[in-house]
Design a protein around this motif. Sequence first.
Motif, PDB file in Angstrom:
ATOM      1  N   SER A  61      42.380  36.679  58.760  1.00 54.42           N
ATOM      2  CA  SER A  61      43.664  37.191  58.227  1.00 54.42           C
ATOM      3  C   SER A  61      43.388  38.261  57.180  1.00 54.42           C
ATOM      4  N   LYS A  62      44.215  39.284  57.186  1.00 52.32           N
ATOM      5  CA  LYS A  62      44.022  40.423  56.271  1.00 52.32           C
ATOM      6  C   LYS A  62      44.455  40.027  54.871  1.00 52.32           C
ATOM      7  N   LYS A  63      43.553  40.156  53.898  1.00 59.30           N
ATOM      8  CA  LYS A  63      43.817  39.753  52.519  1.00 59.30           C
ATOM      9  C   LYS A  63      44.357  40.937  51.715  1.00 59.30           C
ATOM     10  N   ASP A  64      45.212  40.647  50.750  1.00 61.91           N
ATOM     11  CA  ASP A  64      45.709  41.635  49.799  1.00 61.91           C
ATOM     12  C   ASP A  64      44.887  41.576  48.522  1.00 61.91           C
ATOM     13  N   PHE A  65      44.671  42.742  47.944  1.00 64.65           N
ATOM     14  CA  PHE A  65      43.862  42.853  46.731  1.00 64.65           C
ATOM     15  C   PHE A  65      44.661  43.579  45.657  1.00 64.65           C
ATOM     16  N   GLU A  66      44.298  43.295  44.393  1.00 63.90           N
ATOM     17  CA  GLU A  66      44.903  43.962  43.234  1.00 63.90           C
ATOM     18  C   GLU A  66      43.797  44.445  42.314  1.00 63.90           C
ATOM     19  N   ILE A  67      43.964  45.649  41.773  1.00 61.80           N
ATOM     20  CA  ILE A  67      42.975  46.241  40.863  1.00 61.80           C
ATOM     21  C   ILE A  67      43.631  46.393  39.504  1.00 61.80           C
ATOM     22  N   ARG A  68      42.956  45.878  38.489  1.00 62.22           N
ATOM     23  CA  ARG A  68      43.405  46.048  37.109  1.00 62.22           C
ATOM     24  C   ARG A  68      42.255  46.608  36.293  1.00 62.22           C
ATOM     25  N   MET A  69      42.590  47.141  35.091  1.00 64.21           N
ATOM     26  CA  MET A  69      41.521  47.666  34.226  1.00 64.21           C
ATOM     27  C   MET A  69      41.884  47.413  32.781  1.00 64.21           C
ATOM     28  N   LYS A  70      40.835  47.419  31.941  1.00 59.40           N
ATOM     29  CA  LYS A  70      41.004  47.315  30.495  1.00 59.40           C
ATOM     30  C   LYS A  70      40.384  48.539  29.856  1.00 59.40           C
ATOM     31  N   ASP A  71      41.196  49.187  29.008  1.00 60.90           N
ATOM     32  CA  ASP A  71      40.748  50.369  28.283  1.00 60.90           C
ATOM     33  C   ASP A  71      39.920  49.922  27.089  1.00 60.90           C
ATOM     34  N   PRO A  72      38.731  50.462  26.872  1.00 62.55           N
ATOM     35  CA  PRO A  72      37.917  50.052  25.713  1.00 62.55           C
ATOM     36  C   PRO A  72      38.672  50.204  24.404  1.00 62.55           C
ATOM     37  N   LYS A 111      41.785  49.512  23.986  1.00 62.30           N
ATOM     38  CA  LYS A 111      42.728  48.403  23.903  1.00 62.30           C
ATOM     39  C   LYS A 111      42.177  47.256  24.758  1.00 62.30           C
ATOM     40  N   PRO A 112      41.164  46.581  24.255  1.00 60.42           N
ATOM     41  CA  PRO A 112      40.451  45.593  25.080  1.00 60.42           C
ATOM     42  C   PRO A 112      41.286  44.370  25.443  1.00 60.42           C
ATOM     43  N   PHE A 113      42.388  44.091  24.720  1.00 60.63           N
ATOM     44  CA  PHE A 113      43.192  42.906  24.999  1.00 60.63           C
ATOM     45  C   PHE A 113      44.383  43.216  25.906  1.00 60.63           C
ATOM     46  N   GLN A 114      44.510  44.470  26.334  1.00 58.61           N
ATOM     47  CA  GLN A 114      45.637  44.857  27.199  1.00 58.61           C
ATOM     48  C   GLN A 114      45.132  45.095  28.620  1.00 58.61           C
ATOM     49  N   GLU A 115      45.691  44.400  29.568  1.00 61.51           N
ATOM     50  CA  GLU A 115      45.308  44.546  30.974  1.00 61.51           C
ATOM     51  C   GLU A 115      46.310  45.478  31.663  1.00 61.51           C
ATOM     52  N   GLU A 154      39.817  59.247  30.545  1.00 59.45           N
ATOM     53  CA  GLU A 154      40.505  58.010  30.205  1.00 59.45           C
ATOM     54  C   GLU A 154      40.353  56.925  31.289  1.00 59.45           C
ATOM     55  N   ASP A 155      39.699  57.242  32.422  1.00 56.46           N
ATOM     56  CA  ASP A 155      39.435  56.214  33.437  1.00 56.46           C
ATOM     57  C   ASP A 155      38.271  55.308  33.062  1.00 56.46           C
ATOM     58  N   ASP A 156      37.612  55.577  31.947  1.00 50.64           N
ATOM     59  CA  ASP A 156      36.509  54.768  31.455  1.00 50.64           C
ATOM     60  C   ASP A 156      37.040  53.371  31.099  1.00 50.64           C
ATOM     61  N   GLY A 157      36.360  52.293  31.537  1.00 41.12           N
ATOM     62  CA  GLY A 157      36.813  50.950  31.184  1.00 41.12           C
ATOM     63  C   GLY A 157      36.285  49.889  32.131  1.00 41.12           C
TER      64      GLY A 157
END
Length: 931
Positions: free
Chosen positions: A43-54, A56-60, A105-108
């Motif tokens: 079955s085809k799985k769904d994925f999610e991508i998240r990031m944290k900015d250095p 703001k390390p506590f914000q996803e 700003e994509d660094d993280g």
Amino acid sequence: YDDCYKTFIAQVNTEIQAGPLYRVVGSLLSISCNASGFSNPNSKKDFEIRMKDPAKPFQEINVMSTRESDFSYARFSSRIRKNEISIKHVDSNSIIFEIQYLQKEDDGEYECTVVNPEYTYNGVYSAKTVVKVIDNSLSVTSTDPPTSLSYNEGEALSLTCQASTNTIQHVHLAFAWYLHKEGAQDAKPIISLDRDFTLAPGEDFERRYRDEAIRLDKLDEATYRLNIAELEQSDQGQIYCQAQEWIQDPDRSWYKISQKDAEKIPLTVKAKVSISAQNPVQEGQELLLSCGINAQNLAKRFFSVAWLWNGTELAKIGPTGILTVRQEYIDRERNGELKATRTGNNNYQLRIKPVKTTDKGSYSCRAWPEERGEDGNFNQGADQDSQPMDINIYTPESGLSVKMDNVMQPPAPGEKLKLICEADGVKGQLSVTWDRKASLSTSSLFANVISLNENGVTDKAGAFASREVRVTRPTTNKFVFELADVTELDSGTYKCTVSETQPNGRIQSQTTNVNVNVKSIESAVKMALRNREPTVTVGNDVQLMCKVSGPRVPMTLTWSKETEDSNLNTIVVLYSNGSISWSGDQYRYQVQVDNQGNTVMHNLKILRASHREAGKYQCMVSVFQHNVYKKLPPSNLVNVQVQNPASKLAISSNHIIVQRINTDIQIDCKVTSRTSEFSLYAVTWELQQDAGSRTILTSDLNGIITFGKQIKESDMKRISMKHTEGPTFELTIQQVRILDKGIYMCKVEEYQQDPWGEWYLLSEKNSTTTVNVIEPAKQLSVGKMEAEMNITIAEDFSIPCHITQQSSNESQFHVTWFRQQGTEDKTIFTVYRNSTLKASNKNAVVRYDHPSPRQFDLTVLKSNAEDSGMYFCEVEEWIHAPGDGWQKHAVEKSGNLNVTVAAEGKLSLPLREKKSGHPLWTEQVPLDINS
């Protein structure tokens, strides 16, 4: 314990590409992520991508999801819409997350989460990796790059390029030289040094690399040199160096984080061309010009070779060996005097024999490769010239000299050109050749006109074969050249070449030139147009004279007349062969031609001119020589004015008419003097009033009457005009109205017939008639009620209204009774002229009587105290006017009647009475009964 452990052991596992991943700003970021351990792996799985900015390390931050389109935060949504950020499924359980153009700003820290499609959770559903975005510090430059390079085949090429980086991470550089050929889609590598320091040639350069003809040298830490021992034609194109920066990721794989190209340098590779010849060469001998080509693999290649004389191509051998010769040398090639051949793979020869002194000059060779395409056609490559070589043609010493006289200079068109060429120091047989170089020619070569050999045989050449040209020899050493009927195109430099064949067989030639300028036909032909009488009266003749002066050449003359839009209409054309072509009406014109030597007088007579013939006229000449037709500038324009004959038109003078309303009126406009008994007239009647002027009617030359646009249809029935003897134009208006008064203007236009039978306006005269329309006198009179009336309550009283005089027996009346209360007059009762009755006070009880046409009585019934007051009547007189209907004519009031209604116990007794016409008026005074 084992069973319990198996129950809780993790089944699902999520893995992401290990970090940190160092990537350059602007480059591609690609991260792989896969999940395993699901009960249904297909079955085809769904994925999610998240990031944290250095920062703001506590914000996803939500980056992107394969399931939810609105998953992304605003920071990434615009780039996702542009497809700059994407997630691609590799299979049912794996994806690749990509950012096309990394930003700082994509660094993280990036987290990949697989969405659990099952009801229970058992395992690890997310994984993280770190991305470090660094600046691009790669630099690639060519050392002192030229704008372009040009080499001969076989020469060596050496180019230097510097490549360096300031990236602090451990990176490897790869370096390569590329060649981008013209027309090719991609550049091809020449030689490269990869990140593992392995040297490899490009596919097209492997043979030459094995032969050590191509080498890449690293001079220092950042400098690389390309060496090509012998350039080939295929090396032509744009050459440049390229550097790549590679970094090793934590998974031990190498990743290209940046790439830069140096400036492209155009490289041209040509074959080396040389020329050789014996120099100097004696006149009459052979001139041999050899062209050599120094290039590789000549036996399998095609070339075109051309010989140039003073920079102009003289002859050319194409890739298949076909010879083409410049126009001026065609005759010499046909006579065998000029030959060109290929004597070897790299050698081409041009032979000219006998060579002439005019052949001296600067010679060079030009060669270029020809590539045969798949369609069999040849594609020309870059050409290469040899060094020029000056060839001198010398003549052995001889006593021969030549001089030339121009008997007639400059000749006019149509005349004969005569040139005399005389030779001195003659020792052998003579022949002569006449050549010409046209003034307008861009070529420096002469073209042959005619020649005369030792045996007296003449030979015309080229375009002069059909001309009347000849050479005569009146004496042994004198040659006369004659060209008849010259034109401006015959101008140029004429060259006489006298050749002497000496007893030893040697031929010596001497030339002399003379410039001949034939006058232009425009400067030789003069035209002047004039008119004997600039102004003529209709019916008289007009005489136009066009004087043409110049040489006796065939001429065509055209007479034209200018139109209103400044174009020309041709009247007649007189051709040089005597024929005439008419475009105008022939019976209106006559032409005459008078030859007077070099002057020709052309006359155009316009018979019985009308206004149609007025305007500007012009004559124009065209010449025809040697199948060339040329129009000359036209003559001046001459204006012909046609005036009308004197007019004798006169009409009756102005007068005044006073007319009573509703009667008929007749206004006469009489012609008292006319120019001719055959004159026709157009008449217009206008009415001028304070509100403006308007046209009543118009009568044209045929007597057809047209009413003006402002005339009503009802008025058209009572307005008419007739034409009587005199002539007189009578305007009749029936049942004249007040609105008909004003000033009536009669405009008379007199027309005469011109010789074409068309009518033209000769003159115009006006006269006016003032019409005053009067109404009948206002004679309305109403009897006066100057009395008082006293009555008791409930008693009736009458208010009579008697018309004593009226303006017309057909008058109708509108009668209204009023009662005055204070300062206000209130309407009691109205009788309209159509006998309509109207009571204004609904509470009053009245009776209306009309005992006679002029008597109107109003009786108030059962009066009460409120009926006391002042009464009077008002009469409007209406008169019927035809067309306008009924109109109010006059208004009159009666006298006042003061009525007093007394209460009970009071009595009114008559004191006196008097008669005042009809009826009997009784004056009463009140009387108290108790007194």
